[in-house]
Design a protein around this motif. Structure first.
Motif, mmCIF file in Angstrom:
data_model
loop_
_atom_site.group_PDB
_atom_site.id
_atom_site.type_symbol
_atom_site.label_atom_id
_atom_site.label_comp_id
_atom_site.label_asym_id
_atom_site.label_seq_id
_atom_site.Cartn_x
_atom_site.Cartn_y
_atom_site.Cartn_z
ATOM 1 N N THR A 1 10.371 48.005 13.166
ATOM 2 C CA THR A 1 9.961 47.485 11.856
ATOM 3 C C THR A 1 8.926 46.375 11.977
ATOM 4 O O THR A 1 8.477 45.844 10.975
ATOM 5 N N GLY A 2 8.543 46.036 13.201
ATOM 6 C CA GLY A 2 7.650 44.903 13.433
ATOM 7 C C GLY A 2 6.178 45.250 13.310
ATOM 8 O O GLY A 2 5.755 46.364 13.604
ATOM 9 N N LYS A 3 5.400 44.249 12.886
ATOM 10 C CA LYS A 3 3.950 44.413 12.760
ATOM 11 C C LYS A 3 3.298 43.113 13.238
ATOM 12 O O LYS A 3 3.563 42.036 12.697
ATOM 13 N N GLY B 1 6.775 50.401 15.797
ATOM 14 C CA GLY B 1 6.192 49.066 15.850
ATOM 15 C C GLY B 1 4.675 49.131 15.818
ATOM 16 O O GLY B 1 4.076 50.087 16.315
ATOM 17 N N TYR C 1 9.748 45.457 17.603
ATOM 18 C CA TYR C 1 10.734 46.468 17.222
ATOM 19 C C TYR C 1 10.115 47.453 16.234
ATOM 20 O O TYR C 1 8.991 47.267 15.778
ATOM 21 N N ALA D 1 12.830 38.051 11.924
ATOM 22 C CA ALA D 1 13.689 39.070 11.332
ATOM 23 C C ALA D 1 12.860 40.048 10.505
ATOM 24 O O ALA D 1 11.691 39.792 10.197
ATOM 25 N N GLU D 2 13.464 41.164 10.115
ATOM 26 C CA GLU D 2 12.767 42.186 9.320
ATOM 27 C C GLU D 2 12.179 41.606 8.046
ATOM 28 O O GLU D 2 11.098 41.996 7.637
ATOM 29 N N ILE D 3 12.863 40.677 7.433
ATOM 30 C CA ILE D 3 12.380 40.088 6.182
ATOM 31 C C ILE D 3 11.519 38.855 6.430
ATOM 32 O O ILE D 3 11.034 38.241 5.496
ATOM 33 N N ARG E 1 10.569 41.631 14.501
ATOM 34 C CA ARG E 1 11.114 42.708 13.664
ATOM 35 C C ARG E 1 10.409 42.704 12.311
ATOM 36 O O ARG E 1 10.390 43.692 11.620
ATOM 37 N N GLY E 2 9.834 41.588 11.939
ATOM 38 C CA GLY E 2 9.096 41.424 10.684
ATOM 39 C C GLY E 2 7.606 41.459 10.947
ATOM 40 O O GLY E 2 7.117 42.347 11.641
ATOM 41 N N SER E 3 6.872 40.444 10.436
ATOM 42 C CA SER E 3 5.421 40.465 10.638
ATOM 43 C C SER E 3 4.925 39.137 11.204
ATOM 44 O O SER E 3 5.446 38.068 10.888
ATOM 45 N N GLU F 1 13.418 34.002 9.055
ATOM 46 C CA GLU F 1 13.915 34.971 8.085
ATOM 47 C C GLU F 1 13.166 34.840 6.770
ATOM 48 O O GLU F 1 13.301 35.667 5.892
#
Length: 183
Positions: free
Chosen positions: A138-140, A156, A136, A103-105, A120-122, A88
């Motif tokens: 938001t994922g990179k 994604g 997902y 996670a996204e963050i 979901r994050g990077s 996270e």
């Protein structure tokens, strides 16, 4: 004035219960007591497959788990003997694990060999996913990526040197020339 202990056992007051909005209209008290405020979750139906994204979210029961929380930066480490890594914050590391969830963050930079990765994050670096890579919306994921199976949700991103198969033998057996694989 009675003082309550700061660090001790306190008696909790008994609060009256309110009827649930899901209580039956007939006034059945036991049904009202059993009803909860959260919607019911249907169990998976046998024989009906989950979507690949829903199917990917598999926790390792009873395994070791490392959670790098929000605003935490973990740099320059080698993570070993970790069944599940949840990111996270920011992790700059080398690792070998069974499950990684970003996670996204969250952000991971470095090298990772994983059975299942859920992004979901990077992620930036060298990623080898032995079983399934799930990116997902938001994922990179960027860098050198090797995977057994991939699921990319709409939105994604996946960029870099990407190949199917987690070993050099699988890459060498590919019928495509090296120049076409890099494109």
């Amino acid at each position: 004035m009675a003082s309550t202990p700061f660090f001790g056992k306190r008696e909790s007051p008994v609060l009256p219960t309110r009827p649930s909005p899901h209580a039956s209209l007939t006034g059945d008290a036991p049904a009202a007591a059993r009803a909860s405020d959260s919607p019911p979750v249907a169990p998976p139906v046998e024989g009906v497959p989950l979507s690949p994204v829903a199917e990917a979210s598999v926790a390792v029961p009873g395994g070791s788990k490392l959670i790098v929380g929000p605003n935490i930066k973990l740099k320059g480490v080698e993570i070993t003997d970790c069944d599940t890594l949840v990111v996270e914050g920011l992790v700059e590391a080398t690792m070998d694990s069974r499950l990684m969830q970003i996670a996204e963050i969250g952000a991971f930079k470095g090298s990772a060999q994983i059975d299942i990765a859920e992004i979901r994050g990077s992620f930036d670096g060298d990623l080898t996913v032995r079983d399934r890579l799930v990116i997902y919306g938001t994922g990179k994921v960027t860098g050198t990526i090797r995977y057994g199976k991939v699921v990319i949700e709409e939105g994604g991103q996946l960029a870099g040197d990407i190949s199917v198969g987690t070993s050099e033998r699988a890459r060498a057996a590919s019928p495509l020339p090296a120049l076409q694989r890099a494109a």
